[in-house]
Design an enzyme around this catalytic site. Structure first.
Site, PDB file in Angstrom:
ATOM      1  N   ASP A 390       0.860  -1.177   0.000  1.00  0.00           N
ATOM      2  CA  ASP A 390       0.000   0.000   0.000  1.00  0.00           C
ATOM      3  C   ASP A 390       0.908   1.242   0.000  1.00  0.00           C
ATOM      4  O   ASP A 390       2.103   1.142   0.289  1.00  0.00           O
ATOM      5  CB  ASP A 390      -0.879  -0.043   1.257  1.00  0.00           C
ATOM      6  CG  ASP A 390      -1.724   1.201   1.424  1.00  0.00           C
ATOM      7  OD1 ASP A 390      -2.299   1.646   0.415  1.00  0.00           O
ATOM      8  OD2 ASP A 390      -1.797   1.729   2.539  1.00  0.00           O
ATOM      9  N   PHE A 535     -19.788   8.209   2.646  1.00  0.00           N
ATOM     10  CA  PHE A 535     -18.689   7.797   1.772  1.00  0.00           C
ATOM     11  C   PHE A 535     -18.538   6.281   1.851  1.00  0.00           C
ATOM     12  O   PHE A 535     -18.687   5.683   2.912  1.00  0.00           O
ATOM     13  CB  PHE A 535     -17.383   8.456   2.234  1.00  0.00           C
ATOM     14  CG  PHE A 535     -16.160   7.959   1.507  1.00  0.00           C
ATOM     15  CD1 PHE A 535     -15.716   8.607   0.365  1.00  0.00           C
ATOM     16  CD2 PHE A 535     -15.462   6.839   1.948  1.00  0.00           C
ATOM     17  CE1 PHE A 535     -14.593   8.154  -0.313  1.00  0.00           C
ATOM     18  CE2 PHE A 535     -14.347   6.380   1.281  1.00  0.00           C
ATOM     19  CZ  PHE A 535     -13.907   7.042   0.141  1.00  0.00           C
ATOM     20  N   LYS A 558     -17.818  16.294  -1.541  1.00  0.00           N
ATOM     21  CA  LYS A 558     -16.376  16.208  -1.787  1.00  0.00           C
ATOM     22  C   LYS A 558     -16.038  14.757  -2.107  1.00  0.00           C
ATOM     23  O   LYS A 558     -16.665  13.823  -1.589  1.00  0.00           O
ATOM     24  CB  LYS A 558     -15.584  16.689  -0.566  1.00  0.00           C
ATOM     25  CG  LYS A 558     -15.708  15.794   0.667  1.00  0.00           C
ATOM     26  CD  LYS A 558     -14.885  16.311   1.822  1.00  0.00           C
ATOM     27  CE  LYS A 558     -14.996  15.355   3.022  1.00  0.00           C
ATOM     28  NZ  LYS A 558     -14.311  15.845   4.218  1.00  0.00           N
ATOM     29  N   ARG A 592      -2.217  14.437  -2.194  1.00  0.00           N
ATOM     30  CA  ARG A 592      -3.510  13.747  -2.274  1.00  0.00           C
ATOM     31  C   ARG A 592      -4.594  14.796  -2.551  1.00  0.00           C
ATOM     32  O   ARG A 592      -4.675  15.798  -1.844  1.00  0.00           O
ATOM     33  CB  ARG A 592      -3.812  13.025  -0.955  1.00  0.00           C
ATOM     34  CG  ARG A 592      -2.873  11.863  -0.679  1.00  0.00           C
ATOM     35  CD  ARG A 592      -2.949  11.430   0.769  1.00  0.00           C
ATOM     36  NE  ARG A 592      -4.290  11.010   1.156  1.00  0.00           N
ATOM     37  CZ  ARG A 592      -4.744   9.760   1.012  1.00  0.00           C
ATOM     38  NH1 ARG A 592      -3.976   8.846   0.477  1.00  0.00           N
ATOM     39  NH2 ARG A 592      -5.955   9.440   1.420  1.00  0.00           N
ATOM     40  N   ASP A 674      -4.753   6.252  -4.775  1.00  0.00           N
ATOM     41  CA  ASP A 674      -4.485   7.629  -5.199  1.00  0.00           C
ATOM     42  C   ASP A 674      -4.546   7.791  -6.717  1.00  0.00           C
ATOM     43  O   ASP A 674      -4.539   6.821  -7.473  1.00  0.00           O
ATOM     44  CB  ASP A 674      -3.105   8.075  -4.708  1.00  0.00           C
ATOM     45  CG  ASP A 674      -3.136   8.458  -3.239  1.00  0.00           C
ATOM     46  OD1 ASP A 674      -4.197   8.874  -2.765  1.00  0.00           O
ATOM     47  OD2 ASP A 674      -2.099   8.323  -2.575  1.00  0.00           O
ATOM     48  N   ARG A 776      -5.734   3.998  -8.117  1.00  0.00           N
ATOM     49  CA  ARG A 776      -7.198   4.035  -8.100  1.00  0.00           C
ATOM     50  C   ARG A 776      -7.781   2.624  -7.953  1.00  0.00           C
ATOM     51  O   ARG A 776      -8.791   2.291  -8.548  1.00  0.00           O
ATOM     52  CB  ARG A 776      -7.735   4.677  -9.378  1.00  0.00           C
ATOM     53  CG  ARG A 776      -7.458   6.163  -9.524  1.00  0.00           C
ATOM     54  CD  ARG A 776      -8.184   6.977  -8.480  1.00  0.00           C
ATOM     55  NE  ARG A 776      -8.259   8.399  -8.831  1.00  0.00           N
ATOM     56  CZ  ARG A 776      -8.426   9.351  -7.936  1.00  0.00           C
ATOM     57  NH1 ARG A 776      -8.500   9.053  -6.649  1.00  0.00           N
ATOM     58  NH2 ARG A 776      -8.517  10.605  -8.303  1.00  0.00           N
ATOM     59  N   ASP A 802      -1.312  -0.864   6.040  1.00  0.00           N
ATOM     60  CA  ASP A 802      -1.549  -0.353   7.394  1.00  0.00           C
ATOM     61  C   ASP A 802      -3.022  -0.130   7.707  1.00  0.00           C
ATOM     62  O   ASP A 802      -3.360   0.204   8.847  1.00  0.00           O
ATOM     63  CB  ASP A 802      -0.809   0.979   7.587  1.00  0.00           C
ATOM     64  CG  ASP A 802      -1.479   2.112   6.828  1.00  0.00           C
ATOM     65  OD1 ASP A 802      -1.644   3.198   7.404  1.00  0.00           O
ATOM     66  OD2 ASP A 802      -1.840   1.914   5.654  1.00  0.00           O
ATOM     67  N   ASN A 805      -8.428  -1.275   4.492  1.00  0.00           N
ATOM     68  CA  ASN A 805      -8.544  -1.560   3.055  1.00  0.00           C
ATOM     69  C   ASN A 805      -7.422  -2.462   2.547  1.00  0.00           C
ATOM     70  O   ASN A 805      -7.438  -2.887   1.392  1.00  0.00           O
ATOM     71  CB  ASN A 805      -8.575  -0.258   2.253  1.00  0.00           C
ATOM     72  CG  ASN A 805      -7.315   0.578   2.453  1.00  0.00           C
ATOM     73  OD1 ASN A 805      -6.641   0.464   3.469  1.00  0.00           O
ATOM     74  ND2 ASN A 805      -6.990   1.399   1.488  1.00  0.00           N
TER      75      ASN A 805
END
Length: 1074
Positions: A390, A535, A558, A592, A674, A776, A802, A805
């Site tokens: 990750d 989200f 957002k 980010r 990202d 992504r 970490d 996900n």
């Protein structure tokens, strides 16, 4: 408990204060049981579990054969002593573990809880709490069961909990009761409460709950924010009341206590194959000796029948051979000793403790040491070929800082000099003065004064931008004293954005279920919170709908720029193009990014939509799908405000670690959520991507055909530049490619590339590249990429992450590593190894992993060598005893050889041996390559060590045998007794195998010396004690016997010594050169 009902349970119905009603559903009580045994079931169940291991069952069969007098030439104790020893050690370990589980169960079950029974609060044990009960929890107490929060001591039914027992996270989380129940603060009202909850059946999803409360002819939707789970601790809240929904083994905590998938190393799998080979070899040897016995009985045995008559049951020479086949199976069984399996587990345990004790893998800022959470994979750490990592929180610190932004087409955050040239920001750069804002966070730093000026000039776009940041989130403010604000954020991103809004004059002061209060440029403004559109990994955005004090309704949103841009109103297209350029610039700097947008809502349209939302939120079936459709409906026609850019710095030592791992021939794949530009920038920062690479291929096709074409083009390009034919095997092509390439692929393209018809093309191209970056990607795609490599490549994979996900990826890999960072402990809890910083991975693999592999391989080679040398002496002896299955060694020697005489030296070698120091292991990363290529222990090495053992057994028998034919005792008589030969061979064997382990030992410690010399001393002590008839003393008192022993040792050891010398001189390995 009615198991049949529970299996059929489709939904749960719970009524408050109505035990008679809930009893008919036969729900479990709150008692838990994690122990496996009791006093009566321990012995049968434990023995059944142990005999499921093939080796244990094999030795039981041998024991049964030894109890048959016709075929057994060994006493039963030669097998039963080591077997019982192993069974007892394992049983004691299992019993100890289970006893601690039982004590823990008892401690938890007997905790006290306050339960509302017959109109008053009564103290009850946890195990007596029932579904439907209303219980009171006080500050710092554990939650006894999964409960629906009804009310609390805090305003608006708020309460704070810590979920460390569930997910390892120590930050406080907020839960909020329904408004209609938050007023049930006294016992009288709670006694009268008769609400009924209809919800999902028991499951293990910690972050999801779907239910509906029916009370006073109304329906109220329930979600995870209304539930307190068993194992949580109540913090910063004096008390709360809740209604028990799930109890005991049906709570989400207990539902998550299932066993994780058992991981086996490649050496384990190889050993299973080798053991089968040895069994086949044993049968072949038995058949050869049985045939020999049949022939001998037919030709020579009849001459002995005068004084060695056949038994009545022994009717022929063929039957005699059949009986001797089984006898030799018993005698030769020590080629697979039961002590091997115990020794392997001891070594793995020791290697795991070495990792735990390594101070160089201790992080003082977080006070966390490295931890081996499993003891079965240590040598696998020395064979890793693929690392899947990750990015956020693993390669980076996951400490978010608001760095730059784009508002209405204008960027903020850069600093320029008087010549309008951009200036690099350093520690000496002057920060913006936020003294105009008494509520600012003094730790926040920003360097572009133009944004503060825009705020002071009351620029509408800038104000709306920060208003969105202050409203669109799930952060809870906590004001310890006037102006001393602490934000309880679910993620570092949210905390950074709300802190930025605070410093620029939009301060989050208070939050209730229905309102959010801001201090906007010194004025308090309260917004009515009408809806929160959550989200998740599919939506990749979050929205809130609020009503302004003036009455107007707005939606603020957002999320990922690609998601927000797809939902923009056509009037924002020009601004979108400008903002998109800014986002690319931000991402190119490794920041980010998030896009921000809003929408003005019509009162009538919103009222209609809200009715649909209330209806969907109380549906039990497909609730999430219906809500998703409604969210999509209202999040259209958005107007773009701008974008945020948050900095997440690299962890210390990441570039050096990656460079070192690359030199070890380990391929590193980064899997991140990202943007492509952000991921590539971080890749360059940490040495994953380098300017000297021949080419970086970017796969960004939107359709399966486009992705297929891009992958094909990349592969052809690599092969053309490398001048290699595409018809060859990819693994062979990899070896011929000298130039370095990198592959970057986005999530949409990856989804197509993982389709069955394209996955091999993706894997071929990826394996031809030195580095792969997937951006992504979803958590599921991370696991799919790992599974793809596992499925098609014979290579050891390691996944490191970490956050929650990363859990699926960590569980999918051969080895899972968790980094205990800012995102909680979910990854650590699912991992096999954990530490605090990514750079510890270098030491874990190159030092501990390499040493463990080196030690285990040398241990196995030596173990098989010594056991073949020990056992096959009986084979050669069979040719001189009429193939009668007579044993050469004394039975006590056979019993003690593996468990006493030779066990400790080989364990010492397996624990402490090392060919190079830890400093040289890190200095020369290429030392790691033999493990990847499986060079130190494979089928060839096994054949060589068994061949050496066979040759040693041949010399051990025939050198003393030939010598005894020629030499005489001191009194002139010949050595004619079998026991003198047995003592000579046994003594020679013990010395030879100890000399051999001395030659195999590269690193000597006091323990090695103690165990080797101690083993020799124990052998002679036992020899003179057990052979009280004086045979050993008489034999070893002869000088000629000692000369024969010396000759045998020299003849056995010198060839091995010569081969080692020649190999080092002619074919030195890298460790020899170091």
């Amino acid at each position: 408990m009615n198991d049949k009902y529970l299996r059929l349970e489709k939904e749960r119905r719970v009524r408050a204060n109505a035990r008679d009603y809930t009893d008919k559903f036969c729900y479990t009580d709150n008692r838990i049981k994690t122990s496996k045994y009791n006093v009566f079931t321990f012995l049968p169940i434990n023995l059944f579990e142990q005999f499921q291991r093939v080796a244990n069952a094999y030795f039981v069969v041998l024991l049964i054969l030894q109890l048959i007098p016709k075929i057994s030439s060994l006493s039963w104790f030669t097998t039963i002593v080591p077997l019982v020893l192993v069974l007892v050690i394992t049983a004691v370990k299992d019993a100890t573990d289970d006893y601690f589980r039982y004590k823990s169960d008892q401690q938890v079950n007997n905790r006290q809880s306050q339960v509302l029974i017959r109109g008053s609060l009564q103290t009850e044990k946890w195990m007596n709490v029932c579904v439907g009960d209303i219980i009171k929890i006080e500050k710092n107490q554990f939650v006894a069961a999964d409960i629906l929060l009804l009310c609390s001591s805090e305003p608006h039914g708020l309460c704070y909990i810590q979920t460390a027992e569930l997910d390892g996270e120590t930050n406080l989380k907020v839960r909020q009761a329904l408004t209609v129940t938050s007023g049930l603060e006294d016992i009288t009202k709670l006694v009268q409460f008769d609400g009924e909850v209809i919800c999902e059946p028991p499951n293990n999803k910690l972050d999801k709950f779907t239910g509906t409360l029916f009370w006073e002819d109304n329906k109220y939707p329930l979600d995870n924010d209304k539930i307190l789970l068993r194992g949580c601790v109540l913090r910063n809240t004096e008390w709360c009341f809740g209604m028990v929904i799930f109890a005991g083994l049906q709570t989400k905590l207990m539902q998550n206590c299932g066993r994780t998938k058992f991981k086996r190393t490649s050496i384990d799998k190889l050993m299973n194959t080798l053991v089968l080979w040895i069994f086949a070899f044993l049968i072949c040897i038995g058949v050869i000796l049985a045939i020999g016995n049949t022939i001998w009985e037919s030709h020579s045995g009849r001459n002995f029948q005068v004084f060695l008559a056949w038994d009545e049951s022994q009717s022929s020479a063929v039957f005699s051979g059949f009986l001797n086949f089984w006898s030799y199976i018993i005698i030769l069984n020590t080629v697979v000793p039961i002590s091997l399996y115990v020794s392997v587990e001891v070594l793995r345990l020791g290697h795991s403790y070495f990792i735990n004790w390594d101070l160089r893998m201790y992080s003082s800022p977080t006070d966390r040491a490295a931890e081996a959470r499993t003891t079965t994979l240590t040598e696998e750490l020395g064979q890793v070929e693929f690392i899947f990592s990750d990015k956020t929180g693993t390669l980076t610190q996951n400490i978010m800082v608001f760095s730059k932004c784009s508002i209405n087409g204008q960027t903020y955050g850069d600093v320029y000099d008087e010549f309008n040239q951009k200036v690099e920001i350093t520690e000496k750069t002057t920060c913006v003065d936020f003294s105009f804002n008494p509520l600012c966070d003094r730790r926040f730093k920003f360097y572009d004064g133009s944004l503060v000026e825009a705020i002071k000039l009351q620029d509408p776009s800038v104000q709306e931008f920060f208003r969105l940041l202050a409203l669109c989130h799930t952060v809870m403010p906590e004001e310890k004293s006037e102006g001393d604000l602490v934000f309880q954020a679910q993620s570092p991103d949210e905390g950074a954005l709300v802190t930025a809004a605070r410093n620029f004059g939009f301060v989050l002061r208070a939050r209730t279920p229905e309102t959010i209060t801001l201090c906007e440029m010194g004025e308090a403004v309260t917004y009515q919170l009408l809806a929160i559109l959550d989200f998740n990994n599919v939506r990749k955005r979050m929205s809130v709908i609020v009503r302004f004090p003036q009455g107007q309704i707005k939606l603020y949103s957002k999320g990922a720029d690609t998601i927000i841009f797809d939902r923009l109103d056509p009037s924002s297209l020009d601004l979108m193009c400008t903002t998109s350029e800014h986002l690319s610039t931000f991402a190119g700097e490794g920041l980010r990014t998030l896009a921000l947008a809003y929408k003005d809502l019509d009162e009538d349209c919103f009222r209609v939509w809200m009715k649909k939302l209330l209806f969907a939120s109380t549906e039990m079936e497909n609730r999430e799908e219906q809500l998703g459709v409604l969210y999509e409906e209202i999040e259209q026609g958005l107007k773009l405000l701008g974008a945020t850019a948050i900095e997440d710095k690299l962890q210390e030592g990441v570039p050096e670690t990656i460079a070192c791992l690359n030199l070890s021939d380990i391929k590193i794949w980064v899997l991140t959520g990202d943007k492509l530009e952000t991921a590539m920038n971080i890749g360059y920062s940490c040495n994953l991507l380098r300017d000297d690479m021949r080419e970086v291929f970017v796969i960004s096709g939107h359709t399966l055909v486009e992705v297929q074409q891009q992958l094909r083009s990349a592969k052809e390009h690599i092969l053309r530049l490398s001048r290699v034919s595409s018809a060859g095997d990819v693994e062979k092509i990899e070896e011929t490619i000298i130039a370095e390439y990198a592959l970057v692929i986005n999530g949409d393209s990856l989804a197509h590339a993982l389709e069955p018809q394209l996955e091999l093309s993706l894997l071929d191209v990826a394996c031809l590249c030195k580095t792969v970056v997937c951006c992504r990607v979803t958590p599921m795609q991370k696991a799919q990429v790992v599974e793809l490599v596992k499925r098609h490549k014979r290579a050891v994979t390691l996944a490191i992450g970490d956050g929650a996900n990363d859990v699926s990826m960590i569980k999918a890999a051969h080895i899972g590593v968790g980094v205990s960072g800012q995102e909680g402990m979910q990854a650590v809890l699912a991992s096999d190894y954990s530490f605090a910083q990514f750079h510890h991975l270098r030491r874990l693999l190159l030092v501990h992993g390499r040493w463990s592999y080196f030690r285990m391989c040398h241990f196995l080679c030596y173990f098989f060598y010594k056991n073949f040398a020990f056992t096959l002496v009986h084979f050669w002896y069979g040719f001189f005893c009429g193939f009668s299955a007579q044993t050469l060694y004394d039975q006590w020697f056979i019993t003690l050889f593996n468990i006493v005489f030779t066990s400790l030296p080989v364990i010492a070698m397996g624990l402490f041996n090392q060919d190079v120091s830890d400093k040289n292991s890190l200095r020369y990363p290429s030392l790691y390559k033999p493990g990847q290529e499986n060079l130190l222990f494979n089928k060839r090495q096994f054949f060589l060590c068994t061949l050496q053992g066979t040759a040693t057994s041949f010399l051990l028998f025939f050198v003393p045998y030939g010598a005894f034919l020629l030499i005489t005792r001191d009194d002139g008589s010949h050595f004619s007794d079998q026991q003198a030969l047995a003592v000579t061979i046994a003594t020679s064997l013990i010395v030879v195998v100890n000399v051999q382990i001395g030659l195999d030992t590269h690193y000597w410690t006091v323990i090695n010396h103690l165990f080797i010399w101690g083993s020799l001393a124990i052998y002679f002590a036992v020899l003179f004690t057990l052979q009280s008839d004086g045979t050993a003393r008489n034999s070893l008192s002869e000088k000629s016997v000692w000369l024969v022993i010396l000759l045998t040792i020299v003849v056995c050891v010198v060839p091995s010594l010569a081969v080692r010398f020649l190999m080092v001189e002619l074919f030195p390995t890298l460790s020899d050169k170091v």
